[in-house]
Design an enzyme around this catalytic site. Structure first.
Site, short mmCIF file in Angstrom:
data_model
loop_
_atom_site.label_atom_id
_atom_site.label_comp_id
_atom_site.label_asym_id
_atom_site.label_seq_id
_atom_site.Cartn_x
_atom_site.Cartn_y
_atom_site.Cartn_z
N GLY A 5 23.49 60.04 -97.00
CA GLY A 5 23.75 58.75 -97.66
C GLY A 5 24.62 57.79 -96.89
N GLY B 280 19.65 55.88 -96.55
CA GLY B 280 20.44 56.53 -97.60
C GLY B 280 21.49 55.61 -98.19
N THR C 131 16.93 61.55 -86.59
CA THR C 131 15.82 60.64 -86.87
C THR C 131 15.25 59.87 -85.67
OG1 THR C 131 17.35 58.83 -87.35
CG2 THR C 131 16.69 60.21 -89.22
N THR D 122 8.10 61.31 -93.58
CA THR D 122 7.85 60.09 -92.81
C THR D 122 6.38 60.00 -92.42
OG1 THR D 122 8.21 59.13 -90.60
CG2 THR D 122 8.71 61.43 -90.83
N ASP D 123 5.91 58.78 -92.15
CA ASP D 123 4.51 58.64 -91.70
C ASP D 123 4.34 59.17 -90.27
OD1 ASP D 123 5.74 56.63 -90.20
OD2 ASP D 123 4.30 55.07 -90.74
N GLU D 124 5.46 59.46 -89.58
CA GLU D 124 5.37 60.05 -88.24
C GLU D 124 4.63 61.39 -88.27
OE1 GLU D 124 6.76 59.25 -85.14
OE2 GLU D 124 7.82 57.40 -85.65
N TYR E 209 10.63 65.09 -83.11
CA TYR E 209 11.13 64.54 -84.38
C TYR E 209 10.05 64.67 -85.46
CZ TYR E 209 11.86 60.95 -87.96
OH TYR E 209 11.96 60.28 -89.17
N LYS F 216 10.00 67.06 -88.87
CA LYS F 216 9.84 66.47 -90.21
C LYS F 216 8.60 67.04 -90.90
CE LYS F 216 11.84 63.60 -92.03
NZ LYS F 216 13.02 63.62 -92.94
N ASN G 190 7.68 52.47 -91.16
CA ASN G 190 8.92 52.02 -90.51
C ASN G 190 9.72 51.06 -91.38
OD1 ASN G 190 7.76 53.24 -88.13
ND2 ASN G 190 9.14 51.95 -86.96
N PRO H 212 14.12 45.30 -74.39
CA PRO H 212 13.22 46.24 -73.71
C PRO H 212 11.99 46.56 -74.54
CG PRO H 212 15.11 47.42 -74.64
CD PRO H 212 15.29 45.96 -74.99
N TYR I 157 8.50 48.62 -74.75
CA TYR I 157 7.80 49.76 -74.15
C TYR I 157 6.37 49.40 -73.74
CZ TYR I 157 11.21 53.36 -75.57
OH TYR I 157 12.32 54.15 -75.71
N ARG J 122 3.28 49.21 -85.62
CA ARG J 122 3.89 49.94 -86.73
C ARG J 122 3.71 49.09 -87.99
NH1 ARG J 122 3.59 53.07 -83.29
NH2 ARG J 122 5.18 54.37 -82.32
N ARG K 238 7.33 55.08 -73.69
CA ARG K 238 7.92 56.31 -74.23
C ARG K 238 6.92 57.46 -74.09
NH1 ARG K 238 8.97 55.65 -80.54
NH2 ARG K 238 11.18 55.44 -80.15
N1 LIG Z 1 14.06 54.74 -90.50
C1 LIG Z 1 12.77 54.76 -90.83
O1 LIG Z 1 12.02 53.83 -90.52
C2 LIG Z 1 12.21 55.92 -91.62
C3 LIG Z 1 10.89 55.86 -92.08
C4 LIG Z 1 10.39 56.90 -92.87
C5 LIG Z 1 11.19 57.98 -93.17
N2 LIG Z 1 12.47 58.03 -92.70
C6 LIG Z 1 13.30 59.20 -93.07
O2 LIG Z 1 14.34 58.70 -93.90
C7 LIG Z 1 15.52 59.48 -93.73
C8 LIG Z 1 16.68 58.57 -93.39
O3 LIG Z 1 16.38 57.86 -92.18
P1 LIG Z 1 17.44 56.81 -91.58
O4 LIG Z 1 16.68 55.88 -90.73
O5 LIG Z 1 18.30 56.29 -92.65
O6 LIG Z 1 18.29 57.79 -90.65
P2 LIG Z 1 19.73 57.62 -90.01
O7 LIG Z 1 19.65 58.30 -88.69
O8 LIG Z 1 20.20 56.22 -90.09
O9 LIG Z 1 20.67 58.48 -91.00
C9 LIG Z 1 20.64 59.87 -91.05
C10 LIG Z 1 21.88 60.32 -91.80
O10 LIG Z 1 21.85 61.75 -91.93
C11 LIG Z 1 23.14 62.27 -91.60
N3 LIG Z 1 22.95 63.64 -91.08
C12 LIG Z 1 22.36 64.01 -89.92
N4 LIG Z 1 22.40 65.36 -89.78
C13 LIG Z 1 23.01 65.84 -90.89
C14 LIG Z 1 23.34 67.14 -91.35
N5 LIG Z 1 23.04 68.23 -90.61
N6 LIG Z 1 23.95 67.28 -92.54
C15 LIG Z 1 24.28 66.18 -93.29
N7 LIG Z 1 24.00 64.91 -92.90
C16 LIG Z 1 23.37 64.75 -91.71
C17 LIG Z 1 23.69 61.32 -90.56
O11 LIG Z 1 25.11 61.40 -90.46
C18 LIG Z 1 23.20 59.98 -91.09
O12 LIG Z 1 24.12 59.43 -92.01
C19 LIG Z 1 15.20 60.50 -92.64
O13 LIG Z 1 14.87 61.72 -93.25
C20 LIG Z 1 13.99 59.92 -91.93
O14 LIG Z 1 13.17 60.93 -91.38
C21 LIG Z 1 13.00 57.04 -91.93
#
Ligand SMILES: NC(=O)c1ccc[n+]([C@@H]2O[C@H](COP(=O)([O-])OP(=O)(O)OC[C@H]3O[C@@H](n4cnc5c(N)ncnc54)[C@H](O)[C@@H]3O)[C@@H](O)[C@H]2O)c1
Length: 346
Positions: free
Chosen positions: A12, A17, A87, A127-129, A156, A160, A185, A211, A213, A220, A282
Site C-alpha cells: 500500500g 496501492g 514490479t 497483470t496483463d503482462e 517479472y 506474476k 498499464n 529514452p 526503446y 500498451r 529491452r
Molecule cells: N503499474 C502497473 O501498470 C500495473 C499494471 C497491472 C498490475 N500491476 C500490479 O499491481 C501491483 C502494484 O503495482 P505498482 O505499480 O503499484 O508497484 P510499485 O512497485 O509501485 O509498488 C510495490 C509495493 O510493494 C512493496 N513491496 C515489495 N516487496 C514487498 C514485500 N516482500 N513485502 C511487502 N511489501 C513489498 C513495495 O515496498 C511497494 O510499496 C503489483 O502487484 C503489480 O504487479 C501493476
C-alpha cells in the site's frame, strides 16, 4: 445496518496501492485499512500522507514472505488485496530471484494465512503482462481475453503468472474466495519514476532526453490508476457468485505507442521534439499489451471515468507541482533509477 469492513492492503505504500488506499477510505466511513509494506526502493511512506491521520488507517512495515508478520497484519481483516510485488520488468531481467521470492513465495504466504483466518475475499492483483503479446491462439494480434493462454515473456511476468495461478488454485482446491485481476498499464500520481510515463515526465521537466526503446512502436493499453482502483472496489463489493474463482481483465481500451507518449508529454510541456532519443530495445520486449475488459463491464457494470488525454495532462501537472515528492525520490541514491533517468545520455 452497515458493517465495518477492514481491508489488508499489501504494497500500500507503492504507486497503485497508495492510490487505492486514498480512494477506498474516501468511499465509505465504514471502511478501515491495514497497510502491510516492506518499504522497498519502490515503497514510499509519503504516498500515504493524505490518510496518515485518519483513525481508520494503520501501517505495518513488514515482508509478505514473513508468516508471523502477515498473520498479525491480517488479524481482524475481512478483505485482502495483494498489491505487494517486485514490479519493474527491467529489474527482473537483472535480478529475477527477488521477483520469484516476493511475487510467488509472498503470495503463497498470504494465501496460507488467508486460508487459516477464513477471509471473506482475497483479490490477487495480477497483470496483463501474464499474457505476453496480446494475440489470438492463431497469432492474430487482438486484445487479451481472460481465457487466453498465459505466455509471460519476462521474469517479472512469469513470477506474476505463478502467483496468479497459485491464487486460483486456492479457490479450486480449498474454496478460498479468491478473485484474480489482470490490469493493463497504469498511469497517474505517485508512480516511481523508473516507469515509462513518469520517467519521461521527470526528464522532460528537467530538459533531459527521453529514452525511447527501439523504434518506439511497441504499444500498451493505458488506464488511469483511479479507474483501476474503482474497478477493484467494484469487484470487492460484488456478490460472491459473480467474482469468486473468476479472472477479470481491467482496462480502458486506450492504446498508445511509446513514441506517441513521449511526443504527447513534450507537447503538454511545450518542449522540443529533439529531446526524444532512441535507445537499444529491452530484452524480450512485448510488442503489444492490451486487454478486453468486456466481462468486467457487462457482468459488474464498471466503466472507466478518465480519458487518456486529460488524465495524462493532469498527471504531468501533478509531477510539475510535486517537485518535493520527486526530489525526495531522487535523493534516495537508487543507482538503477539514476541509470534509467540518464539512459538516453549514454
Ligand atoms: N503499474 C502497473 O501498470 C500495473 C499494471 C497491472 C498490475 N500491476 C500490479 O499491481 C501491483 C502494484 O503495482 P505498482 O505499480 O503499484 O508497484 P510499485 O512497485 O509501485 O509498488 C510495490 C509495493 O510493494 C512493496 N513491496 C515489495 N516487496 C514487498 C514485500 N516482500 N513485502 C511487502 N511489501 C513489498 C513495495 O515496498 C511497494 O510499496 C503489483 O502487484 C503489480 O504487479 C501493476
Amino acid at each position: 445496518m452497515t458493517q465495518t469492513k477492514t481491508a489488508l492492503v499489501t504494497g500500500g505504500a507503492g504507486f497503485i496501492g497508495s492510490n487505492f488506499v486514498h480512494s477506498f477510505l474516501a468511499a465509505s466511513p465504514d471502511y478501515q485499512v491495514v497497510v502491510l509494506d516492506k518499504l522497498t526502493y519502490a515503497g514510499n511512506e509519503r504516498n500515504l500522507d493524505p490518510v496518515r491521520d485518519d483513525p481508520r488507517f494503520r501501517f505495518i512495515q513488514g515482508d509478505i514472505c514473513d508468516r508471523a508478520t502477515v498473520d498479525r497484519a491480517m488479524e481482524g481483516c475481512q478483505w485482502v488485496l495483494n498489491f505487494a510485488a517486485e514490479t519493474h520488468v527491467d529489474r527482473s531481467i537483472v535480478d529475477p530471484g527477488s521477483f520469484v521470492r516476493t511475487d510467488v513465495e509472498g503470495t503463497y504466504t498470504l494465501l496460507e494465512a488467508a486460508r487459516a483466518q477464513g477471509v471473506e475475499r482475497f483479490i490477487q492483483i495480477s497483470t496483463d503482462e501474464v499474457y505476453g503479446n496480446a494475440e489470438a491462439p492463431d497469432g492474430t494480434s487482438r486484445p487479451s481475453l481472460e481465457t487466453d493462454a498465459l505466455k509471460p515473456l519476462s521474469p517479472y511476468a512469469a513470477s506474476k503468472a505463478g502467483a496468479d495461478r497459485l491464487a486460483f488454485s486456492y479457490w479450486a482446491t480449498y474454496g478460498l474466495p479468491v478473485v484474480v485481476t489482470r490490469c493493463s498499464n497504469n498511469y497517474g500520481p505517485y508512480q516511481y519514476p523508473e516507469k515509462q510515463l513518469p520517467l519521461f515526465i521527470v526528464n522532460a521537466l528537467h530538459d533531459r532526453p527521453l529514452p525511447v526503446y527501439g523504434q518506439g512502436t511497441n504499444t500498451r493499453d493505458w488506464i488511469h490508476v483511479l479507474d483501476h482502483c474503482s474497478a477493484l472496489e467494484t469487484i470487492l463489493t460484488a456478490p460472491g457468485e459473480l467474482v469468486h474463482g473468476e479472472v477479470y481483465n481491467i482496462g480502458s481500451n486506450d492504446e498508445r505507442s511509446i513514441l506517441e507518449n513521449a511526443r504527447a508529454i513534450l507537447d503538454i510541456l511545450d518542449k522540443p521534439g529533439e529531446l526524444i532519443r532512441f535507445v537499444p530495445d529491452r530484452l524480450g520486449h512485448v510488442r503489444r499489451h492490451a486487454v478486453d475488459a468486456t466481462k468486467l463491464r457487462e457482468r459488474l457494470g464498471w466503466q472507466p471515468q478518465h480519458r487518456f488525454e486529460t488524465g495524462l495532462a493532469e498527471t504531468v501537472e501533478w509531477y510539475r507541482t510535486h517537485s518535493d515528492w520527486v526530489d525526495y525520490v531522487l535523493q534516495r541514491q537508487d543507482s538503477f533509477l539514476s541509470n534509467a533517468l540518464a539512459l538516453a545520455e549514454k
